[in-house]
Design a protein around this motif. Structure first.
Motif, PDB file in Angstrom:
ATOM      1  N   TYR A  90       0.832  -1.199   0.000  1.00  0.00           N
ATOM      2  CA  TYR A  90       0.000   0.000   0.000  1.00  0.00           C
ATOM      3  C   TYR A  90       0.865   1.246   0.000  1.00  0.00           C
ATOM      4  CZ  TYR A  90      -3.803  -3.006   1.715  1.00  0.00           C
ATOM      5  OH  TYR A  90      -4.746  -3.987   1.858  1.00  0.00           O
ATOM      6  N   TYR A 110      -2.364  10.472  -4.423  1.00  0.00           N
ATOM      7  CA  TYR A 110      -2.438  10.055  -5.826  1.00  0.00           C
ATOM      8  C   TYR A 110      -1.316  10.708  -6.652  1.00  0.00           C
ATOM      9  CZ  TYR A 110      -7.095   8.190  -4.805  1.00  0.00           C
ATOM     10  OH  TYR A 110      -8.145   7.486  -4.275  1.00  0.00           O
ATOM     11  N   MET A 113       1.922   8.954  -5.914  1.00  0.00           N
ATOM     12  CA  MET A 113       1.952   7.664  -6.599  1.00  0.00           C
ATOM     13  C   MET A 113       2.348   7.848  -8.062  1.00  0.00           C
ATOM     14  SD  MET A 113      -1.471   5.950  -4.935  1.00  0.00           S
ATOM     15  CE  MET A 113      -1.537   4.551  -6.033  1.00  0.00           C
ATOM     16  N   GLN A 120      -2.399   2.399  -8.747  1.00  0.00           N
ATOM     17  CA  GLN A 120      -3.331   1.852  -7.769  1.00  0.00           C
ATOM     18  C   GLN A 120      -3.935   0.555  -8.280  1.00  0.00           C
ATOM     19  OE1 GLN A 120      -6.232   4.591  -6.250  1.00  0.00           O
ATOM     20  NE2 GLN A 120      -7.138   3.071  -4.911  1.00  0.00           N
ATOM     21  N   HIS A 122      -6.972  -1.212  -8.469  1.00  0.00           N
ATOM     22  CA  HIS A 122      -8.394  -0.917  -8.305  1.00  0.00           C
ATOM     23  C   HIS A 122      -9.233  -2.158  -8.007  1.00  0.00           C
ATOM     24  CE1 HIS A 122      -7.994   3.308  -9.282  1.00  0.00           C
ATOM     25  NE2 HIS A 122      -7.182   2.955 -10.272  1.00  0.00           N
ATOM     26  N   SER A 126      -9.121  -0.312  -0.642  1.00  0.00           N
ATOM     27  CA  SER A 126      -8.369   0.734   0.052  1.00  0.00           C
ATOM     28  C   SER A 126      -8.772   0.651   1.516  1.00  0.00           C
ATOM     29  CB  SER A 126      -8.724   2.110  -0.505  1.00  0.00           C
ATOM     30  OG  SER A 126      -8.329   2.211  -1.860  1.00  0.00           O
ATOM     31  N   LEU A 149      -3.604   2.958   0.291  1.00  0.00           N
ATOM     32  CA  LEU A 149      -4.082   2.781  -1.078  1.00  0.00           C
ATOM     33  C   LEU A 149      -3.336   1.603  -1.703  1.00  0.00           C
ATOM     34  CD1 LEU A 149      -4.083   6.539  -2.171  1.00  0.00           C
ATOM     35  CD2 LEU A 149      -6.020   5.163  -1.376  1.00  0.00           C
ATOM     36  N   VAL A 151      -1.504  -0.888  -4.117  1.00  0.00           N
ATOM     37  CA  VAL A 151      -0.757  -0.625  -5.340  1.00  0.00           C
ATOM     38  C   VAL A 151      -0.382  -1.924  -6.039  1.00  0.00           C
ATOM     39  CG1 VAL A 151       0.154   1.610  -4.651  1.00  0.00           C
ATOM     40  CG2 VAL A 151       1.420  -0.455  -4.057  1.00  0.00           C
TER      41      VAL A 151
END
Length: 156
Positions: A90, A110, A113, A120, A122, A126, A149, A151
């Motif tokens: 994450y 974001y 990142m 990310q 998806h 999260s 988040l 990854v």
């Protein structure tokens, strides 16, 4: 806010879920109150004093859970859900401040990142983690919580 990549181990959680549109997100804070009122119903709770809020965002809606970590998912109280969050990497950050600024914290994460070549995942949940030590601060509107988040593999 120091942003970094960390690995979190697999977690078992039990709690309540909510699904709605982005315009209905004002309902989310009441989920924490609802779960706190039912925590004694959840067996096998870990000694950690945290609430874990996994969530999935889709184009038009969000599914948000408020959960407590458990050692095993065996008995799930009526009206609750239980699931395992897999071990995952994450991007980690902390939100400190007003609820109106939460979106800005996410945008900074974001942007970080993107700058460092992380995409990310998806398909993964999260997480927001709310520690008991910040409960009164959070109730006063001066929020403090951790953001994770998920990854994909580092590609840079």
């Amino acid at each position: 806010m120091a942003i970094q990549v960390i690995e979190k181990e697999e977690m078992n959680v039990v709690g309540i879920s909510w699904n709605g549109t982005f315009s209905q997100m004002e309902k989310i804070p009441s989920l924490f109150t609802k779960l706190r009122g039912r925590l004694e119903e959840v067996p096998y709770q870990k000694q950690e004093e945290v609430l874990i809020a996994p969530f999935h965002i889709r184009e038009t809606e969000i599914t948000y859970y408020v959960t407590t970590p458990v050692d095993v998912i065996d008995e799930i109280p009526d009206g609750m859900v239980g699931f395992t969050i897999p071990r995952k990497n994450y991007v980690f950050g902390v939100h400190k401040g007003r609820i109106e600024d939460v979106e800005n914290t996410y945008h900074r994460m974001y942007k970080w990142m993107e700058e460092y070549g992380y995409d990310q995942d998806h398909h993964a949940l999260s997480l927001e983690i709310y520690k008991e030590e910040h409960k009164s601060q959070n109730l006063s509107g001066d929020l403090y919580f951790e953001i994770y988040l998920p990854v994909k593999v580092y590609e840079k």
